[in-house]
Design an enzyme around this catalytic site. Structure first.
Site, PDB file in Angstrom:
ATOM      1  CG  ASP A   1      -1.177  -4.041  50.623  1.00 20.05           C
ATOM      2  OD1 ASP A   1      -1.248  -4.036  51.856  1.00 20.05           O
ATOM      3  OD2 ASP A   1      -1.528  -3.108  49.905  1.00 20.05           O
TER       4      ASP A   1
ATOM      5  CG  ASP B   1      -1.858  -0.268  46.595  1.00 20.13           C
ATOM      6  OD1 ASP B   1      -1.639  -0.830  47.673  1.00 20.13           O
ATOM      7  OD2 ASP B   1      -2.737   0.580  46.427  1.00 20.13           O
TER       8      ASP B   1
ATOM      9  CB  CYS C   1      -7.998   5.320  14.086  1.00 22.64           C
ATOM     10  SG  CYS C   1      -8.884   6.822  13.764  1.00 22.64           S
TER      11      CYS C   1
END
Lengths: 52, 793
Positions: free
Chosen positions: B436, B615, B30
């Site tokens: 994959d 990946d 924040c």
């Protein structure tokens, strides 16, 4: 007509001043962090110890 | 346990002689964090300035003294719970920032001119009793404003149109520039001849609207890029370099050069391609080849960036410039595949390619027809200009980018970062999904598969012990209870396990002999480790498991009528097991990178549009070869560079979200194009009939743009409502790997997500996220890095 000769350039001048101010603030990077700037307005660090 | 990484190379000298460095920050939740950070850093000596950029989550530091203790800053931030990494702004990002600024400057000028010219024009329209001298005066002032303003603000369009013309092409900027220039020229003529009308307002308004659209587009892209670069910096691992005198220090991967000697400890990933000089270890190369079986290496063996070192320290020589290493071969494949894909033509380009000549023909036709019908050259020109403006492809220019901005914004909030600007359009077209296996359908890191069979209390204890080790198997156990407290005084015995005292009783976690457990039969994919606490013993099986939502995702894809395939580099047996578990009938195992590409090309020849999800380093060519591709955030850097989009988070859910968003976006783009064409078919004949003045044409054109933009906003609202997570929205980071299960043993169901709002103490590393087109050797050298170093306060 005489008033126009005076007032129209004046209005433009004021507008141009605003534009120049905007371009200056843009180049100074004031639009880089709008979210942070919104929050900084709420900071009270200048009240606490007098430092800015 | 902090790694002292030498970052001095990244600092730049500012104008006033101070040294500057930017840090990517993680953990800001924040606005109060801004003040907390800035106040805390004030106390550090020699620090001239520290300013947080909240939008980009960055901290810029300036200091003067050359011996400034930079590590103190990092340490202080770490103690406050912020992860920070020095960060090198990419040249691409600087260029983009400059473009955004330039567009904003142009927009301000065009807006200023529009408002003022409009003020004068309104007086002319409404002032019915205005005398001629006043009117000429107003027109003159309009000219004085509009001419320089257009000359400045129109540059982005003029430059692009000029470039297109020089290449003997027509693009969307050509009719825009022509319309603006012609209407200005016409207006000047009208002013000089004391005519009752001038059209300066239409020229400036046109520019203002178009610039607004371009600025929004650019701002969106810039934001994505800034966050992506932060992720990259936060996760960029460091390598332990051994200097000539034997000293070891951690350096950023970018600082590694061929010939350097690098030490890799157990649990770390190999930082670059090279040759082992000394040491023995077994490597998990699943990210490199897809093969899950471990490979043992010793002196003289070649090792590849991205492989995970399971045991044993390795000293290796970096050999990035080898020429025929695995990476070089993959790079060649990626280049070839990318070249084939670059021929894709975007929807807007396809339409505008037809549209631009049509507009010019229509305007020319109107001019000639009116001349033939006996109108004066002046009247015929006014009509032609009205045609040019009314058919100005504003709506067309906005139709597609506006949808893209809205949709990519929604995807961004849902945790998907788009890498290329036509990814959405290509995603919408797919009919086949190719997965994959290793690291995509399965988790990239090993997991404890039999956790349910073990007493929770015992498992929790094992996890506490495991927090003291960096061994990959220990990390897998530790992830079961990611926030467990480490056991005081636990120590690691290299090559055996971890030992510690709990409640006066010795606890051991490690290999079977270390825990005095009899040998048990194991299947070849799972590693078995034992945990002993006094008399109680547990056997933990560790293996890569399917991602928790792999089933649902594949079902959801099938429900959308998509064909699902698995292509893996792993051996056939594990691939078959995964395929059977997921109910996928088409699968292949033991594929080399080139085989995957060949298979994808075969699919393309069948007329299939494929989405490839992968990946590993070995997937990169396939990702580039597929019609469109996605990578998880924990993918290797080269895979992410080749993918069109990267998704965050533990699960595969974002894949479905992305496809849905892309399909919605395509539908909206088509609606928008249809709307703008409909508008043109109504407005263009009216303009050609001479019923519209250029001003009315400009108003009509603007309102059509507005309608199109409003329609585009639906792409942002309709998506992501189910997936949206405000915490993620704030932090843009995936949960730490361990966020999967809570202490209550909720293993498969709802995922209690722990987001980056949690402090991550210490240097944690992971994959980096490069942007498209940066596939070069330094990028390749940096791949995934080891399990996080956990430090419990």
């Amino acid at each position: 007509m005489n008033a126009l000769l005076f007032l129209v350039p004046l209005a433009l001048l004021l507008g141009a001043l605003g534009l120049a101010a905007f371009v200056w603030s843009l180049n100074a990077g004031q639009y880089e962090d709008l979210e942070g700037a919104a929050a900084r307005a709420l900071a009270d660090d200048d009240v606490e110890d007098g430092r800015s | 346990m902090t790694m002292d990484v030498d970052f001095s190379a990244l600092a730049t000298r500012g104008r006033n002689g101070a040294l500057r460095l930017e840090l990517a920050l993680d953990g800001m939740t924040c606005a109060a964090c801004i003040f907390e950070i800035e106040a805390a850093l004030k106390a550090i000596p020699h620090l001239v300035a520290a300013r947080v950029n909240y939008a980009d989550r960055r901290l810029s530091l300036e200091w003067t003294a050359p011996d400034f203790d930079f590590a103190a800053v990092l340490e202080r931030l770490r103690r406050m719970g912020y992860r920070a990494r020095p960060f090198e702004r990419e040249s691409g990002e600087n260029a983009e920032r400059e473009t955004a600024r330039r567009l904003l400057r142009c927009l301000a000028v065009a807006g200023f001119a529009t408002v003022n010219v409009m003020m004068l024009s309104e007086a002319v329209w409404l002032g019915g009793d205005m005398d001629e001298a006043t009117r000429d005066f107003f027109h003159g002032v309009s000219a004085i404003i509009a001419l320089p303003a257009t000359a400045f603000a129109g540059q982005p369009f003029f430059a692009s149109a000029f470039a297109a013309l020089r290449a003997r092409r027509l693009n969307i900027d050509v009719p825009i520039s022509l319309g603006v220039l012609l209407s200005l020229a016409m207006s000047v003529y009208e002013t000089l001849t004391h005519a009752p009308h001038a059209y300066f307002d239409s020229a400036t308004m046109l520019l203002a609207f178009l610039l607004l659209a371009r600025y929004l587009d650019c701002a969106m892209r810039r934001k994505t890029r800034a966050v992506a670069a932060n992720l990259a910096a936060l996760r960029a691992p460091a390598a332990c370099r051994i200097a000539a005198d034997g000293a070891q220090n951690y350096v950023p991967l970018a600082a590694l050069a061929p010939g350097d000697h690098v030490l890799t400890r157990p649990g770390e990933r190999i930082p670059a391609d090279g040759v082992v000089l000394s040491g023995e270890a077994s490597l998990d190369e699943s990210l490199v080849t897809g093969e899950t079986r471990r490979r043992c290496v010793s002196a003289g063996d070649a090792v590849y960036a991205g492989a995970l070192n399971f045991d044993g320290a390795l000293t290796m020589r970096v050999q990035a410039a080898a020429g025929d290493s695995l990476i070089d071969e993959i790079e060649r494949l990626v280049e070839k595949a990318t070249a084939a894909r670059s021929r894709y033509l975007r929807l807007a380009d396809r339409v505008s390619r037809l549209y631009a000549p049509l507009v010019h023909l229509a305007a020319l036709g109107a001019l000639l027809a009116w001349l033939a019908a006996g109108a004066s050259l002046h009247d015929a020109l006014v009509t032609a200009i009205a045609v040019l403006i009314v058919t100005c492809p504003c709506a067309l220019a906005l139709a597609v980018p506006a949808v893209q901005v809205a949709a990519s914004g929604a995807l961004f909030r849902a945790g998907v970062l788009l890498n290329s600007d036509d990814a959405l359009e290509r995603l919408a077209e797919i009919d086949t999904v190719v997965f994959d296996k290793t690291g995509t359908l399965t988790t990239p890191e090993p997991c404890v598969v039999n956790a349910q069979e073990i007493e929770p209390e015992l498992l929790a204890l094992a996890a506490r012990l495991a927090h003291s080790s960096r061994h990959p198997l220990a990390c897998a156990v530790a992830r079961e209870y990611p926030r467990a407290m480490a056991i005081e005084g636990a120590r690691e015995e290299r090559g055996a396990g971890v030992i510690g005292i709990v409640e006066g009783v010795e606890a051991r976690l490690g290999d079977l002999r270390f825990c005095s457990v009899d040998d048990v039969a194991t299947d070849e994919d799972a590693s078995v480790i034992a945990f002993r606490h006094g008399e109680r013993v547990a056997l933990l099986r560790v293996r890569q498991t399917l991602r928790h939502d792999a089933h649902e995702t594949i079902d959801a894809l099938r429900r959308r009528g998509l064909r699902v395939l698995i292509l893996s580099g792993d051996r056939a047996a594990p691939v078959e097991a995964a395929a059977r578990a997921l109910g996928v009938t088409e699968w292949r195992g033991a594929l080399k990178p080139a085989d995957k590409v060949a298979r994808l090309e075969a699919l393309r020849d069948e007329g299939r549009k494929t989405l490839m999800i992968g990946d590993g380093i070995n997937d990169a060519p396939a990702l580039a070869a597929a019609h469109v591709s996605l990578s998880p955030i924990d993918a290797t850097q080269i895979a992410q560079a080749a993918a069109d989009a990267v998704f965050l988070g533990e699960g595969l859910g974002p894949i479905v979200t992305t496809i849905d968003a892309a399909r919605l976006a395509r539908a909206l783009m088509r609606q928008n194009l249809a709307l703008s064409l409909l508008y043109n078919t109504v407005a263009a004949p009216l303009a050609m009939a001479g019923l519209l003045t250029p001003l009315i044409a400009a108003i009509a054109m603007s309102s059509s743009s507005l309608i199109v933009t409003l329609n585009a906003l639906r792409a942002g609202g309709a998506n992501g409502s189910g997936e949206r997570d405000t915490r993620r929205k704030r932090c843009f980071l995936p949960p730490p790997r361990g966020g999967r299960s809570s202490a209550e043993g909720d293993r498969e169901g709802v995922t209690p997500r722990v987001f980056a709002a949690e402090p991550h103490p210490g240097p944690q590393s992971g994959p980096t996220l490069p942007l498209k087109g940066r596939v070069n050797t330094p990028t390749l050298a940096s791949t995934r890095s080891p399990c996080a170093t956990r430090i419990d306060a």
